[in-house]
Structure formats: C-alpha cells, structure tokens
Design a protein around this motif. Sequence first.
Motif, PDB file in Angstrom:
ATOM      1  N   GLU A 147       0.832  -1.205   0.000  1.00 33.39           N
ATOM      2  CA  GLU A 147       0.000   0.000   0.000  1.00 33.39           C
ATOM      3  C   GLU A 147       0.863   1.250   0.000  1.00 33.39           C
ATOM      4  N   GLU A 148       1.889   1.263   0.842  1.00 33.61           N
ATOM      5  CA  GLU A 148       2.768   2.429   0.918  1.00 33.61           C
ATOM      6  C   GLU A 148       3.689   2.512  -0.295  1.00 33.61           C
ATOM      7  N   TRP A 149       4.101   1.369  -0.825  1.00 32.57           N
ATOM      8  CA  TRP A 149       4.923   1.349  -2.044  1.00 32.57           C
ATOM      9  C   TRP A 149       4.192   2.081  -3.175  1.00 32.57           C
ATOM     10  N   ASP A 150       2.896   1.797  -3.313  1.00 38.50           N
ATOM     11  CA  ASP A 150       2.106   2.417  -4.378  1.00 38.50           C
ATOM     12  C   ASP A 150       1.971   3.929  -4.197  1.00 38.50           C
ATOM     13  N   LYS A 151       2.218   4.423  -2.998  1.00 36.39           N
ATOM     14  CA  LYS A 151       2.113   5.862  -2.718  1.00 36.39           C
ATOM     15  C   LYS A 151       3.435   6.604  -2.899  1.00 36.39           C
ATOM     16  N   LEU A 152       4.525   5.878  -3.117  1.00 38.29           N
ATOM     17  CA  LEU A 152       5.810   6.559  -3.291  1.00 38.29           C
ATOM     18  C   LEU A 152       5.732   7.476  -4.506  1.00 38.29           C
ATOM     19  N   PRO A 153       6.205   8.703  -4.377  1.00 37.54           N
ATOM     20  CA  PRO A 153       6.134   9.616  -5.524  1.00 37.54           C
ATOM     21  C   PRO A 153       7.055   9.188  -6.659  1.00 37.54           C
ATOM     22  N   GLN A 154       6.558   9.260  -7.866  1.00 39.50           N
ATOM     23  CA  GLN A 154       7.352   8.892  -9.034  1.00 39.50           C
ATOM     24  C   GLN A 154       8.628   9.715  -9.104  1.00 39.50           C
ATOM     25  N   GLN A 155       8.573  10.959  -8.652  1.00 40.94           N
ATOM     26  CA  GLN A 155       9.752  11.824  -8.691  1.00 40.94           C
ATOM     27  C   GLN A 155      10.889  11.255  -7.843  1.00 40.94           C
ATOM     28  N   LEU A 156      10.565  10.637  -6.720  1.00 37.95           N
ATOM     29  CA  LEU A 156      11.586  10.001  -5.880  1.00 37.95           C
ATOM     30  C   LEU A 156      12.299   8.908  -6.671  1.00 37.95           C
ATOM     31  N   LEU A 157      11.529   8.079  -7.337  1.00 38.60           N
ATOM     32  CA  LEU A 157      12.107   6.990  -8.119  1.00 38.60           C
ATOM     33  C   LEU A 157      12.924   7.522  -9.290  1.00 38.60           C
ATOM     34  N   ASP A 158      12.413   8.558  -9.960  1.00 43.90           N
ATOM     35  CA  ASP A 158      13.154   9.163 -11.065  1.00 43.90           C
ATOM     36  C   ASP A 158      14.479   9.742 -10.576  1.00 43.90           C
ATOM     37  N   ASN A 159      14.451  10.417  -9.426  1.00 48.25           N
ATOM     38  CA  ASN A 159      15.673  11.017  -8.875  1.00 48.25           C
ATOM     39  C   ASN A 159      16.710   9.952  -8.546  1.00 48.25           C
ATOM     40  N   VAL A 160      16.263   8.830  -8.004  1.00 45.62           N
ATOM     41  CA  VAL A 160      17.179   7.741  -7.661  1.00 45.62           C
ATOM     42  C   VAL A 160      17.853   7.203  -8.919  1.00 45.62           C
ATOM     43  N   VAL A 161      17.072   6.980  -9.962  1.00 47.45           N
ATOM     44  CA  VAL A 161      17.637   6.475 -11.217  1.00 47.45           C
ATOM     45  C   VAL A 161      18.607   7.498 -11.806  1.00 47.45           C
ATOM     46  N   GLN A 162      18.197   8.751 -11.843  1.00 47.77           N
ATOM     47  CA  GLN A 162      19.036   9.792 -12.438  1.00 47.77           C
ATOM     48  C   GLN A 162      20.309  10.043 -11.639  1.00 47.77           C
ATOM     49  N   SER A 163      20.331   9.683 -10.371  1.00 50.87           N
ATOM     50  CA  SER A 163      21.519   9.903  -9.542  1.00 50.87           C
ATOM     51  C   SER A 163      22.628   8.893  -9.821  1.00 50.87           C
ATOM     52  N   MET A 164      22.333   7.841 -10.568  1.00 55.01           N
ATOM     53  CA  MET A 164      23.322   6.778 -10.761  1.00 55.01           C
ATOM     54  C   MET A 164      24.575   7.249 -11.483  1.00 55.01           C
ATOM     55  N   VAL A 165      24.444   8.090 -12.491  1.00 53.60           N
ATOM     56  CA  VAL A 165      25.627   8.571 -13.211  1.00 53.60           C
ATOM     57  C   VAL A 165      26.535   9.312 -12.241  1.00 53.60           C
ATOM     58  N   ARG A 166      25.967  10.197 -11.438  1.00 59.99           N
ATOM     59  CA  ARG A 166      26.750  10.944 -10.454  1.00 59.99           C
ATOM     60  C   ARG A 166      27.381  10.010  -9.427  1.00 59.99           C
ATOM     61  N   ARG A 167      26.630   9.022  -8.964  1.00 59.49           N
ATOM     62  CA  ARG A 167      27.164   8.086  -7.967  1.00 59.49           C
ATOM     63  C   ARG A 167      28.358   7.305  -8.518  1.00 59.49           C
ATOM     64  N   VAL A 168      28.229   6.823  -9.755  1.00 63.54           N
ATOM     65  CA  VAL A 168      29.317   6.052 -10.368  1.00 63.54           C
ATOM     66  C   VAL A 168      30.533   6.946 -10.583  1.00 63.54           C
ATOM     67  N   GLU A 169      30.323   8.163 -11.087  1.00 65.07           N
ATOM     68  CA  GLU A 169      31.442   9.084 -11.293  1.00 65.07           C
ATOM     69  C   GLU A 169      32.165   9.384  -9.982  1.00 65.07           C
ATOM     70  N   CYS A 170      31.396   9.613  -8.913  1.00 68.06           N
ATOM     71  CA  CYS A 170      32.005   9.883  -7.601  1.00 68.06           C
ATOM     72  C   CYS A 170      32.781   8.672  -7.099  1.00 68.06           C
ATOM     73  N   CYS A 171      32.215   7.488  -7.276  1.00 69.63           N
ATOM     74  CA  CYS A 171      32.878   6.265  -6.827  1.00 69.63           C
ATOM     75  C   CYS A 171      34.212   6.088  -7.550  1.00 69.63           C
ATOM     76  N   ILE A 172      34.237   6.382  -8.840  1.00 69.90           N
ATOM     77  CA  ILE A 172      35.480   6.289  -9.615  1.00 69.90           C
ATOM     78  C   ILE A 172      36.486   7.313  -9.087  1.00 69.90           C
ATOM     79  N   THR A 173      36.017   8.525  -8.822  1.00 77.19           N
ATOM     80  CA  THR A 173      36.900   9.594  -8.337  1.00 77.19           C
ATOM     81  C   THR A 173      37.560   9.224  -7.014  1.00 77.19           C
ATOM     82  N   VAL A 174      36.810   8.566  -6.129  1.00 73.97           N
ATOM     83  CA  VAL A 174      37.364   8.200  -4.806  1.00 73.97           C
ATOM     84  C   VAL A 174      37.932   6.779  -4.820  1.00 73.97           C
ATOM     85  N   HIS A 175      38.148   6.238  -6.029  1.00 73.32           N
ATOM     86  CA  HIS A 175      38.772   4.917  -6.196  1.00 73.32           C
ATOM     87  C   HIS A 175      38.054   3.819  -5.410  1.00 73.32           C
ATOM     88  N   GLY A 176      36.747   3.860  -5.462  1.00 73.05           N
ATOM     89  CA  GLY A 176      35.937   2.823  -4.834  1.00 73.05           C
ATOM     90  C   GLY A 176      35.637   3.051  -3.365  1.00 73.05           C
TER      91      GLY A 176
END
Length: 141
Positions: free
Chosen positions: A107-136
């Motif tokens: 019930e609560e899963w269905d109420k999660l805002p789509q924007q939250l999910l979109d932001n999480v997906v869109q953050s992956m490029v930044r997360r991977v770039e940061c991880c590479i910068t700090v050598h894992g």
Amino acid sequence: MATRLHVVANGTMTGQRYIDEVLLPHVRLFRGAVGDKFVFMDDNAPCHRTLAVQDCLDSEGILRLVWPARSPDLNPIENVWDALGRQVAGRNYPPTNKNTLIRALPEEWDKLPQQLLDNVVQSMVRRVECCITVHGGHIPY
C-alpha cells in the motif's frame, strides 16, 4: 513507473525463487519494454549470484551491471527502502506484526512519488562518477 512490490513473506529467497518470482515475471517484461539499452541492477546477495540466475539472465539477453563487492554508495534502492520505511512507520496505525506489515508495504509502495524513483535512477551517473573519483571508497555526501 514503479513495478508492484514483491514481498517475500514465507521462506527464504533462493536463486530459483528469484528466477520464478522476480526475473521472469518482472525483469524480463521490463527489459522488453525498455529495449536494448536496458541494464539490470541487483546486488551481490547469494540468491542473485547463482549459476541458474546467470543462465536465466543470459538466456533472456539481460545484461547485468557489474557490481563491486563492497558498494553501499552505489545501491540507490536503499534510498527507496528508507522512504518506504518512513511511510510505513508514519501510518495512522503502523504495523504491529508480520501480517499487518505485509499488507502495509504494498500500500505504501504504491504511494511513493514517481519523482523520488526518477531522482534515484538519475543519480546513478553521479554516484558512479564519484565512486570512480574516490577509487571505490565511500562517496562524500
């Protein structure tokens, strides 16, 4: 758009259950909808890394994201689990046992805002770039 939440209520998630309950009914269809640019992301849970699971992914043409052994900062689903947990805990009548929790989660899963999910997906490029910068190492937030 989010898929339905699959709650593993009874027993343990095994490789075969993962294939039967997650990969074939959900991931395969999602991959078909996204097309050739689809890359699947799971983690290093033992049930995800069985030979049967890899064979299933290979047979379905599903490319899996290479996952570093220790990569908490690359696991964006943790942000979603946190939001879901806060929503469940903030209910007028929070779950008090396993059965009410099993009912509350979808019930609560269905109420999660789509924007939250979109932001999480869109953050992956930044997360991977940061991880590479700090050598894992851990990503400084």
